[in-house]
Structure formats: structure tokens, C-alpha cells
Scaffold this motif. Structure first.
Motif, PDB file in Angstrom:
ATOM      1  N   ALA A  65      94.727 -39.112  62.313  1.00  0.00           N
ATOM      2  CA  ALA A  65      93.814 -40.030  62.993  1.00  0.00           C
ATOM      3  C   ALA A  65      92.632 -39.279  63.595  1.00  0.00           C
ATOM      4  O   ALA A  65      91.492 -39.767  63.584  1.00  0.00           O
ATOM      5  N   MET A  66      92.882 -38.079  64.126  1.00  0.00           N
ATOM      6  CA  MET A  66      91.801 -37.299  64.721  1.00  0.00           C
ATOM      7  C   MET A  66      90.876 -36.741  63.650  1.00  0.00           C
ATOM      8  O   MET A  66      89.657 -36.654  63.848  1.00  0.00           O
ATOM      9  N   ARG A  67      91.423 -36.382  62.511  1.00  0.00           N
ATOM     10  CA  ARG A  67      90.585 -35.872  61.420  1.00  0.00           C
ATOM     11  C   ARG A  67      89.634 -36.958  60.922  1.00  0.00           C
ATOM     12  O   ARG A  67      88.457 -36.686  60.646  1.00  0.00           O
ATOM     13  N   LEU A  68      90.144 -38.181  60.823  1.00  0.00           N
ATOM     14  CA  LEU A  68      89.284 -39.293  60.428  1.00  0.00           C
ATOM     15  C   LEU A  68      88.206 -39.555  61.474  1.00  0.00           C
ATOM     16  O   LEU A  68      87.074 -39.903  61.143  1.00  0.00           O
ATOM     17  N   ARG A  69      88.561 -39.395  62.730  1.00  0.00           N
ATOM     18  CA  ARG A  69      87.592 -39.600  63.811  1.00  0.00           C
ATOM     19  C   ARG A  69      86.498 -38.546  63.753  1.00  0.00           C
ATOM     20  O   ARG A  69      85.315 -38.857  63.962  1.00  0.00           O
ATOM     21  N   VAL A  70      86.873 -37.322  63.475  1.00  0.00           N
ATOM     22  CA  VAL A  70      85.879 -36.253  63.326  1.00  0.00           C
ATOM     23  C   VAL A  70      84.894 -36.608  62.213  1.00  0.00           C
ATOM     24  O   VAL A  70      83.673 -36.499  62.380  1.00  0.00           O
ATOM     25  N   ARG A  79      80.224 -25.776  63.362  1.00  0.00           N
ATOM     26  CA  ARG A  79      79.103 -26.506  63.950  1.00  0.00           C
ATOM     27  C   ARG A  79      79.577 -27.750  64.705  1.00  0.00           C
ATOM     28  O   ARG A  79      78.770 -28.472  65.276  1.00  0.00           O
ATOM     29  N   ILE A  80      80.870 -28.014  64.664  1.00  0.00           N
ATOM     30  CA  ILE A  80      81.417 -29.191  65.336  1.00  0.00           C
ATOM     31  C   ILE A  80      82.233 -28.725  66.530  1.00  0.00           C
ATOM     32  O   ILE A  80      83.156 -27.920  66.391  1.00  0.00           O
ATOM     33  N   VAL A  81      81.881 -29.225  67.697  1.00  0.00           N
ATOM     34  CA  VAL A  81      82.509 -28.789  68.949  1.00  0.00           C
ATOM     35  C   VAL A  81      83.060 -30.006  69.688  1.00  0.00           C
ATOM     36  O   VAL A  81      82.665 -31.139  69.426  1.00  0.00           O
ATOM     37  N   PHE A  82      83.962 -29.753  70.622  1.00  0.00           N
ATOM     38  CA  PHE A  82      84.652 -30.841  71.318  1.00  0.00           C
ATOM     39  C   PHE A  82      84.292 -30.840  72.805  1.00  0.00           C
ATOM     40  O   PHE A  82      84.333 -29.803  73.462  1.00  0.00           O
ATOM     41  N   ASP A  83      83.955 -32.031  73.305  1.00  0.00           N
ATOM     42  CA  ASP A  83      83.505 -32.144  74.690  1.00  0.00           C
ATOM     43  C   ASP A  83      84.674 -32.276  75.659  1.00  0.00           C
ATOM     44  O   ASP A  83      85.843 -32.110  75.280  1.00  0.00           O
ATOM     45  N   ASP A  84      84.382 -32.592  76.912  1.00  0.00           N
ATOM     46  CA  ASP A  84      85.420 -32.683  77.950  1.00  0.00           C
ATOM     47  C   ASP A  84      86.474 -33.731  77.622  1.00  0.00           C
ATOM     48  O   ASP A  84      87.632 -33.590  78.005  1.00  0.00           O
ATOM     49  N   ASP A  85      86.060 -34.793  76.937  1.00  0.00           N
ATOM     50  CA  ASP A  85      86.991 -35.861  76.586  1.00  0.00           C
ATOM     51  C   ASP A  85      87.732 -35.602  75.280  1.00  0.00           C
ATOM     52  O   ASP A  85      88.539 -36.429  74.853  1.00  0.00           O
ATOM     53  N   LYS A 125      92.177 -44.784  62.475  1.00  0.00           N
ATOM     54  CA  LYS A 125      93.529 -45.082  62.961  1.00  0.00           C
ATOM     55  C   LYS A 125      93.617 -44.794  64.457  1.00  0.00           C
ATOM     56  O   LYS A 125      92.889 -43.954  64.987  1.00  0.00           O
ATOM     57  N   GLU A 126      94.524 -45.468  65.126  1.00  0.00           N
ATOM     58  CA  GLU A 126      94.801 -45.227  66.542  1.00  0.00           C
ATOM     59  C   GLU A 126      93.509 -45.214  67.363  1.00  0.00           C
ATOM     60  O   GLU A 126      93.295 -44.345  68.210  1.00  0.00           O
ATOM     61  N   THR A 127      92.663 -46.189  67.092  1.00  0.00           N
ATOM     62  CA  THR A 127      91.351 -46.213  67.745  1.00  0.00           C
ATOM     63  C   THR A 127      91.438 -46.385  69.261  1.00  0.00           C
ATOM     64  O   THR A 127      90.490 -46.045  69.979  1.00  0.00           O
ATOM     65  N   HIS A 174      91.286 -36.890  73.598  1.00  0.00           N
ATOM     66  CA  HIS A 174      92.005 -35.785  74.250  1.00  0.00           C
ATOM     67  C   HIS A 174      93.516 -35.934  74.078  1.00  0.00           C
ATOM     68  O   HIS A 174      94.246 -34.941  73.994  1.00  0.00           O
ATOM     69  N   ALA A 175      93.994 -37.193  74.010  1.00  0.00           N
ATOM     70  CA  ALA A 175      95.422 -37.419  73.796  1.00  0.00           C
ATOM     71  C   ALA A 175      95.812 -37.064  72.368  1.00  0.00           C
ATOM     72  O   ALA A 175      96.854 -36.441  72.129  1.00  0.00           O
ATOM     73  N   LEU A 176      94.983 -37.447  71.398  1.00  0.00           N
ATOM     74  CA  LEU A 176      95.262 -37.078  70.012  1.00  0.00           C
ATOM     75  C   LEU A 176      95.213 -35.571  69.814  1.00  0.00           C
ATOM     76  O   LEU A 176      95.970 -35.012  69.024  1.00  0.00           O
ATOM     77  N   MET A 177      94.328 -34.918  70.556  1.00  0.00           N
ATOM     78  CA  MET A 177      94.158 -33.469  70.420  1.00  0.00           C
ATOM     79  C   MET A 177      95.196 -32.681  71.219  1.00  0.00           C
ATOM     80  O   MET A 177      95.393 -31.488  70.982  1.00  0.00           O
ATOM     81  N   GLY A 178      95.822 -33.335  72.195  1.00  0.00           N
ATOM     82  CA  GLY A 178      96.777 -32.626  73.027  1.00  0.00           C
ATOM     83  C   GLY A 178      96.125 -31.636  73.969  1.00  0.00           C
ATOM     84  O   GLY A 178      96.666 -30.559  74.236  1.00  0.00           O
ATOM     85  N   ILE A 179      94.949 -32.003  74.494  1.00  0.00           N
ATOM     86  CA  ILE A 179      94.241 -31.121  75.423  1.00  0.00           C
ATOM     87  C   ILE A 179      94.029 -31.845  76.746  1.00  0.00           C
ATOM     88  O   ILE A 179      94.004 -33.077  76.787  1.00  0.00           O
TER      89      ILE A 179
END
Length: 433
Positions: A154-159, A185-191, A314-316, A321-326
Motif C-alpha cells: 500500500a505504501m509503495r502504491l502511495r509513493v 530523489r524521493i524523501v519522507f516528511d514528518d508525517d 490501498k489502505e487510504t 507514518h503508520a504504514l511506514m512504521g515510523i
């Protein structure tokens, strides 16, 4: 696999030449431009030196460290805004006017799918870009070098969707060219939301090279002409889709061979077993294949990619952060002045803070522990600290904090350990935050 290879192959064969068009869901349409960011500004070298502690080596966040031709540092402005500073090689951008024009043009972009450009610096030979700082690493780190858990489907699709939306926004603003689009070139923010770095919207150096030296991932027309086009960006997006599908950086030629041979199981990340259907896998493979067409005119544009990716989400309702576990940005604990001093290991500042707090060591202690009670308590304390250290090394921060909290409560009878606990807490928080 969660999707049978035979089903995936048959679906791929039937859809290979047909585009799938889905209506855009109004509630998923791109949000308005970001309005709470400061306007683009010019910085001085001195301001950026202060922000990055003199371009300190420990503040380097770019992939190849200080050996990279263009180094990226993390920093903090006087107003406490966190920034990323890209410092170009001294031989780059000899034309200062061209650099300023490019930077100002990119600096006009403001979007929640971008790590936006906040400013630049052009003094003497120095050429620097200042962007929003994204604290949660790159896609390459989470996809190729994960330590705790592989990235969920689900996170890969979101990316894929968020990057496509970023490219669509840039294209709508007349900035369709993106140089060397890849997982770094793709980075992840606070959320935990993925964002496209604004640095790729500018050329890498004065020679105008748009891609790294790895020719296996370079668009074929770029090899022929040396020029980047909007269609070249779509080719790079196709390689990114392959990364997300496989969890590896597979050369496009090899991936296309696997697709032609219907050997899609070899193309799919084994960590994704059971997480997606054959139809979803087929659609992502089809999109990647369209992006990787040899003829640039046969590749899709960002708008059609967004339209194709929205129905796959998926899992919209689950936050990134929950999908990423961070840890969530809003849950991150900010350091107190004492914690900041501990993080810097500034003993003078620590002493000043403790003096202001009225620290008196053990003066006037009303009670004393018997030797037996003291040794038992110390043993229990040491055991808790050891458990906390083990949990901390394994990045189990919740367990580590619980153990260190036990240490603190056991030590509560003695004020003389305040400094030690401050150092311990400051070190922990600096790694968590």
C-alpha cells in the motif's frame, strides 16, 4: 506469492496494448498549493554556515557523504526551521545569473508533494540551494536498505501516486523537466508522506548532465542526443515503478526481458507475498512497461499516470507514518534546553541550565540507604540500563524508553545522578527525534 504468476501473466497479455482509464475521485484530487511556506529568498554564506554548524561533516545527509560532487547538509535557521542545504562543487554553475534565474524559477513552486525550495545563495564561487528538510530518509533507504520492515505494498502504491502528482504539478507550472529521477530523489516528511526533492528540477552541474553515469538506467534518447525531455522523465518514472515492484534496482532491459518471458515472479519482491492481487500487480507492470517504451511518444504523461494510479490505492485511511512504521512528526518530542545541551555535549551549557534549576547535588539529603539496599538497587538499575541499551541498539525505542524510565525512577532517591540521566535522555531523544 499473493498473486499467481500465471494469472498475472494472462492479465498482462490481455491488457498489454490497452490503456485503463478510471475517473478521478474528487476527494483524492490534488490539494491546493502550500500557503504556509515563506517566500523564496536569498541567503548569505554566513547564514548557511551558522545553520549547518560550519558545514560540519556530521550534518551531511547526501548519499556519498563529503566525497559527493554536490553535498547536502541538514541545518536549522534562526527561527528554528529545519532546512536541507545543497552545496554545489566550486566548478559548477560558473554563470551566476543562470544559477539565480533557475533557482528563482524553481523557488516559485509550492506544493505538498514537493520538498520545496526555500531559497538560494550565490556569493563568489559558492552556489547553494536551501530546501525544506525531510527527516525520514530517502525511498532508497526504506526500499533497498530497510532494517525493521520491508515497505508495504500500500505504501509503495502511495509513493508512485504522490510522485506522479508532483510531476503533474511541476508540468502544469512549466517545469516538466526533472533530472535523474530515482529512489534517492524521493524523501519522507514528518508525517511519513513521500515528497519529490526540488533539487532534481535544476541541472546537476554546468555541463548540463541530467543523469548519473549508470547508463543502464538512462533513457535511450538521452544516450543519442544528450538532451532530457518530458518523455525522458517518464522513462525514469518507469524505472522507479520497477524499484517499487521488485524492491531492487533492476536495469530496465532485464526487467523488460522478464516481462516478455512472462517471468513476473522473478520481478516481484518476495517480501510482498500475499499483499496484492494479480490485477494490481498486472496494472503496475503495465504502467512501468508503458513508461519504458523505446519511442518517447509512446510513453504516458503525468496526468494519465495519476489517473491510472488513483484506483490502485490501498489502505487510504491509514496514515503514511503508520504504514511506514515510523514515529509521527506530531508525536516527536522536542528537546528541552538541557536536552539540546546534552545533544551538543556542551558541559558549560549543561552546568548553566542545572544552576538555573537550583541543582544542589546531594546537599541536605534527609535519608541514606543501607549498604545492602544500595547495592541491590544499583544492580537492578544496571540491569534496567543494559536492557534499555540493547533495545536502543535494535531501534526498539518504546522498550528503550520504558527501561530508561525505570532507571530514572530507581535513581530518584539521589539527585547526584541528574547530569548522567540528562546525558542519557539527551542522547536517546537526539536519536529518536
Amino acid at each position: 506469492m499473493g498473486c499467481g504468476c500465471s494469472k498475472l501473466s494472462s492479465c498482462w497479455t490481455s491488457e498489454q496494448n490497452g490503456a485503463r482509464h478510471e475517473p478521478l475521485n474528487a476527494e483524492n484530487e490534488e490539494k491546493s498549493e502550500v500557503s504556509d511556506l515563506p517566500v523564496f529568498r536569498e541567503f548569505t554564506v554566513e547564514q548557511l554556515k551558522i545553520a549547518t554548524s560550519g558545514f560540519a561533516v556530521e550534518n551531511i545527509v547526501s548519499e556519498h557523504g563529503e566525497k559527493a560532487p554536490n553535498v547536502v547538509y541538514k541545518g536549522k535557521l534562526e527561527n528554528q526551521r529545519r532546512i536541507a542545504v545543497k552545496r554545489f562543487n566550486r566548478s559548477a554553475w560558473p554563470d551566476s545569473r543562470q544559477f539565480m534565474e533557475e533557482a528563482k524559477a524553481v523557488g516559485q513552486l509550492r506544493n505538498h508533494r514537493l520538498a520545496n525550495l526555500l531559497g538560494c545563495c550565490c556569493e563568489g564561487d559558492e552556489r547553494l540551494l536551501v530546501a525544506e528538510f525531510m527527516p525520514n530518509e530517502t525511498l532508497a533507504k526504506h526500499l533497498f536498505h530497510w532494517e525493521t520492515q520491508p515497505m508495504k505494498w500500500a505504501m509503495r502504491l502511495r509513493v508512485a501516486l504522490y510522485v506522479a502528482q508532483a510531476l503533474e504539478y511541476c508540468t502544469s507550472k512549466g517545469r516538466a523537466l526533472y533530472h535523474d529521477l530515482n529512489a534517492y530523489r524521493i524523501v519522507f516528511d514528518d508525517d511519513g508522506d513521500p515528497r519529490l526533492s526540488c533539487f532534481g528540477l535544476m541541472k546537476n552541474s554546468r555541463d548540463g548532465k541530467s543523469y548519473s553515469t549508470n547508463l543502464a538506467f538512462t533513457p535511450p534518447e538521452y544516450l543519442r542526443t544528450g538532451r532530457i525531455t518530458p518523455e525522458s522523465v517518464m522513462y525514469s518514472f518507469g524505472t522507479l515503478l520497477l524499484d517499487l515492484l521488485s524492491g531492487k534496482h533492476i536495469p530496465p532491459s532485464h526487467a523488460l526481458d522478464l516481462i516478455r518471458d512472462r517471468n513476473l515472479q522473478m520481478l516481484t519482491d518476495s517480501c510482498l507475498e500475499g499483499q496484492f492481487s494479480g490485477d494490481d500487480g498486472t496494472e503496475l507492470v503495465r504502467l512501468a512497461s508503458r513508461c519504458l517504451q523505446y519511442e518517447p511518444r509512446e510513453r504516458p504523461n503525468p496526468k494519465s499516470l495519476v489517473a491510472a494510479l488513483i484506483p490502485l490505492q490501498k489502505e487510504t485511511e491509514v496514515p503514511s507514518h503508520a504504514l511506514m512504521g515510523i514515529p509521527h512528526g506530531g508525536e516527536a518530542m522536542s528537546l528541552s534546553p538541557l536536552g539540546e545541551a546534552c545533544q551538543r555535549m556542551d558541559l558549560t551549557a549543561m552546568h548553566e541550565v542545572l544552576e538555573k534549576l537550583g541543582y544542589k547535588d546531594d546537599e541536605g539529603a534527609a535519608t541514606e540507604l543501607s549498604f545492602q539496599m544500595w547495592t541491590n538497587q544499583m544492580q537492578e538499575t544496571l540491569n534496567s540500563k543494559k536492557k534499555g541499551d540493547v533495545a536502543f541498539r535494535h531501534k526498539d525505542f518504546k522498550a528503550a524508553i520504558e527501561c530508561y524510565t525505570q532507571v530514572r525512577s530507581l535513581y530518584a532517591c539521589s539527585k547526584s545522578v541528574t547530569v548522567g540521566l540528562a546525558i542519557l535522555t539527551g542522547t536517546l531523544l537526539s536519536n529518536v527525534v
